[in-house]
Enzyme design. Structure first.
Site, short mmCIF file in Angstrom:
data_model
loop_
_atom_site.label_atom_id
_atom_site.label_comp_id
_atom_site.label_asym_id
_atom_site.label_seq_id
_atom_site.Cartn_x
_atom_site.Cartn_y
_atom_site.Cartn_z
N LYS A 110 14.08 51.71 28.34
CA LYS A 110 15.52 51.96 28.45
C LYS A 110 16.24 50.77 29.11
O LYS A 110 17.26 50.30 28.61
CB LYS A 110 15.77 53.23 29.29
N ASN A 111 15.69 50.29 30.21
CA ASN A 111 16.39 49.25 30.97
C ASN A 111 16.25 47.86 30.35
O ASN A 111 16.79 46.89 30.87
CB ASN A 111 15.97 49.27 32.44
N CYS B 161 28.25 58.01 41.59
CA CYS B 161 26.87 57.95 41.12
C CYS B 161 26.01 58.80 42.05
O CYS B 161 26.17 58.74 43.26
CB CYS B 161 26.41 56.50 41.16
N ARG C 197 27.07 52.43 44.26
CA ARG C 197 26.48 51.32 43.50
C ARG C 197 27.60 50.39 43.10
O ARG C 197 28.10 50.43 41.99
CB ARG C 197 25.74 51.86 42.26
N ASP D 19 12.66 53.28 40.70
CA ASP D 19 12.71 54.27 39.61
C ASP D 19 11.44 55.12 39.49
O ASP D 19 11.38 56.04 38.67
CB ASP D 19 12.97 53.56 38.27
N ARG E 231 18.64 61.14 29.09
CA ARG E 231 19.21 59.79 29.17
C ARG E 231 18.10 58.75 29.19
O ARG E 231 18.33 57.61 28.77
CB ARG E 231 20.04 59.65 30.45
#
Ligand code: EPU
Length: 426
Positions: free
Chosen positions: A19-20, A114, A119, A306, A398
Site C-alpha cells: 500500500k505505502n 487523524c 500528523r 505500522d 484501506r
C-alpha cells in the site's frame, strides 16, 4: 468481522503489493508525459481513493483483471485535490509535489484530523518552499504555485518523514538543477518510488540512504516497461505475527524477507522458528506459546510503527512482560483499550506500553480505530476464546487486501457480516 478464536494458522499465503509503495507511485504517475503501466496493485480502498483523485486531475486510468493499472497523465485538466477525497486518506497529500512540478500550481485540501495523533505536513510545505514555491493555506487548502518552475535546493528534514521525502523527491524530479535531501526517509517504499521514477527518465540517486540527490530533468517521457510494485512488508509481518500468536506454522510467499530483518529478529526472540528464501518466509512456532518481547519503533531499518499494534497483541498473550515504546506517532495506542476489554493486562504511560502477558484473551465486541489497530484486533480475535466481533472494519479494507479470505485459507474461522453487532445482540 466475526472471528472464532483458537485455531493455529497453517498453510501458505500470498502477500499483495505494498500500500505505502503504490500510493506514492500512483501520485508519481502525475509526472509522466507518457502513459505508464503498473502491476501487483493491491485491491484496497486507499488505492481506489488515490485513483479517484487522479481521475479528478485528468489522468485517464484503465484497470485490468490481473492487478494492473495503466495511467495516462499526458493531459491534466485540474490541479485541485478536493476535500471530500483527501479527508478519507491522508496520503492524498502525495499529489501536492508532482502536481506542482508538472502544472506549476497545485491545491490540495489539508488532510485534517487523524486517529493516530497530530500528523502535520509542515515539512512537505517547507520543502516545496525551499524549491522556490509560494505556499499559502486558504479555505482549508494548501495552495502552492511556482509559475516559473521549481529550482533545485539542499533540504534538511528536521524529522524523518516518509511521505514528506516522497513528495519533495517527486517535486524535485522536474526542478531545474540539483536537489539534495538530507535526513531523508530510508524506507523501502521511498526506494521503490525512486526506482519507478528513474525507469521513466528521472535521475534520482541515493534512495534507501539518508541522502538523496535528484538531478532535475525537463520531462519524464521515457517509455518504461510495466512496473511491478514492491510486496507489502507490513502485510507480511501481520501474517507472521498472526501465525506466531496462534502457535501456527505458515509460509508467506511473494514477499521480500530482507525488508523485514528487524521484525524477524523479534519474532525469533518470541520463540518462532524462521526460515527464509528469496521470496518467502516460513514461520513455525512448533506448538509453543510466544514469549514477550521488548521493542521500540523506529524509522527503517528499525521496527516500523505500522507493526507496533500487532506486536502489542502478541505481547498481550505472551509468556512474561514486554515493553513497547512508540517513537514515531503520539497517540498510537488506541488498540490497547480494546485489547484490555478482551482481558489483556496492558498499561500505557506516555509513549510506552507495558504488557503483562495473560494466558488467554476472551472474545468481546471491539471497535477498530485505525488501520493497524484493526489488524491488531483481528489477531487478538484469532486467539481469543469465543466469537470476537470487530466493528468499523472499513479501516481494515484501506490497507489489507482480502484479509478474511487469506486468513480463511490459513484455517481461521472468520466472516464478514453486514451488521455483526446487531446480529450478536439478537
Ligand atoms: N511529521 C512532522 N511534519 C511533517 C511530516 C511528518 O512533524 O511535515 C512527523 C509526524 O507527525 C510523525 C513523524 O514525522 O511524528 C513521521 O511521520 P511520516 O511523515 O513519516 O508519516 P507519513 O509519511 O504520514 C507514512 C506511512 C504511514 C507510516 C509512517 C511512518 C504512507 C502512505 N504512510 O506516513 O503508514 O506509519 O509513514 O512510517 O506511506 C499505515 O500504513 O498504517 C500508515 C499510517
Amino acid at each position: 468481522l466475526v472471528i472464532t478464536g483458537g485455531i493455529p494458522l497453517r498453510g501458505e499465503v500470498r502477500v499483495s503489493g505494498a500500500k505505502n509503495s503504490v500510493l506514492p507511485i500512483l501520485a508519481g504517475a502525475l509526472l509522466a508525459s507518457e502513459p505508464v503501466s503498473l502491476t501487483n496493485i493491491p485491491h484496497l480502498q486507499d488505492v481506489t481513493t488515490m485513483m479517484s483523485i487522479l481521475g479528478r486531475l485528468g489522468v485517464s486510468l484503465t484497470v485490468d483483471e490481473r492487478l494492473g493499472i495503466e495511467l495516462d497523465a499526458r493531459a491534466l485538466t485540474s490541479c485541485q485535490a478536493p476535500y471530500e477525497l483527501v479527508r478519507t486518506m491522508r496520503a492524498s497529500i502525495l499529489v501536492l509535489g508532482p502536481l506542482l512540478a508538472r502544472m506549476g500550481k497545485a491545491e490540495v485540501s489539508l488532510p485534517g484530523g487523524c486517529a493516530i495523533g497530530p500528523r502535520p505536513v509542515n515539512l512537505h510545505v517547507r520543502g516545496l518552499e525551499a524549491l522556490g514555491a509560494e505556499v499559502r493555506v486558504e479555505e482549508g487548502y494548501i495552495k502552492a504555485s511556482a509559475p516559473k518552475g521549481l529550482k533545485g535546493a539542499r533540504i534538511f528534514f528536521d524529522t524523518v518523514t516518509v511521505t514528506g521525502t516522497e513528495n519533495i523527491m517527486m517535486a524535485a524530479v522536474l526542478a531545474k538543477g540539483i536537489t539534495v535531501l538530507e535526513n531523508a526517509a530510508r524506507e523501502p517504499e521511498v526506494q521503490d518510488l525512486a526506482k519507478f521514477l528513474n525507469a521513466l527518465g528521472a535521475q534520482i540517486e541515493g534512495a534507501g540512504t539518508d541522502t538523496i540527490t535528484i538531478t532535475g530533468v525537463t520531462a519524464l517521457n521515457k517509455k518504461a516497461p510495466q512496473y511491478r510494485v514492491l510486496p507489502d512488508r507490513i502485510e507480511t509481518a501481520t501474517f507472521l505475527v498472526a501465525a506466531a500468536m496462534t502457535q501456527g506454522n505458515i509460509r508467506v510467499k511473494d514477499t521480500q524477507p530482507e525488508l523485514l530483518s528487524s521484525v524477524l529478529k523479534k519474532l525469533e526472540e518470541a520463540g518462532a522458528h524462521i526460515e527464509c528464501g528469496d521470496t518467502w518466509i516460513h514461520l513455525d512456532m512448533q506448538g509453543r506459546r510466544v514469549k514477550a518481547i521488548d521493542l521500540k519503533t523506529a524509522p527503517f531499518p528499525g521496527i516500523a510503527t505500522d507493526i507496533q499494534a500487532q506486536l502489542t497483541a502478541l505481547n498481550a498473550i505472551a509468556e512474561g512482560t514486554g515493553t513497547i515504546k512508540e517513537t514515531i506517532f503520539e497517540n498510537r495506542f488506541m488498540h490497547v483499550q480494546e485489547l484490555c476489554r478482551m482481558g489483556a493486562d496492558i498499561s500505557v504511560t506516555g509513549n510506552t506500553a507495558v504488557c503483562r502477558g495473560v494466558p488467554f484473551l476472551t472474545a468481546a465486541p471491539v471497535m477498530a480505530t485505525d488501520l493497524r489497530a484493526s489488524a491488531c484486533l483481528v489477531l487478538a480475535g484469532l486467539v481469543a476464546k469465543g466469537n470476537t466481533v470487530i466493528d468499523r472494519i472499513y479501516h481494515l479494507d484501506r490497507g489489507y487486501e482480502c484479509i478474511e479470505e487469506k486468513l480463511m485459507q490459513l484455517g481461521a474461522i472468520i466472516s464478514r457480516q453486514i451488521n455483526p453487532s446487531a446480529q450478536v445482540r439478537s
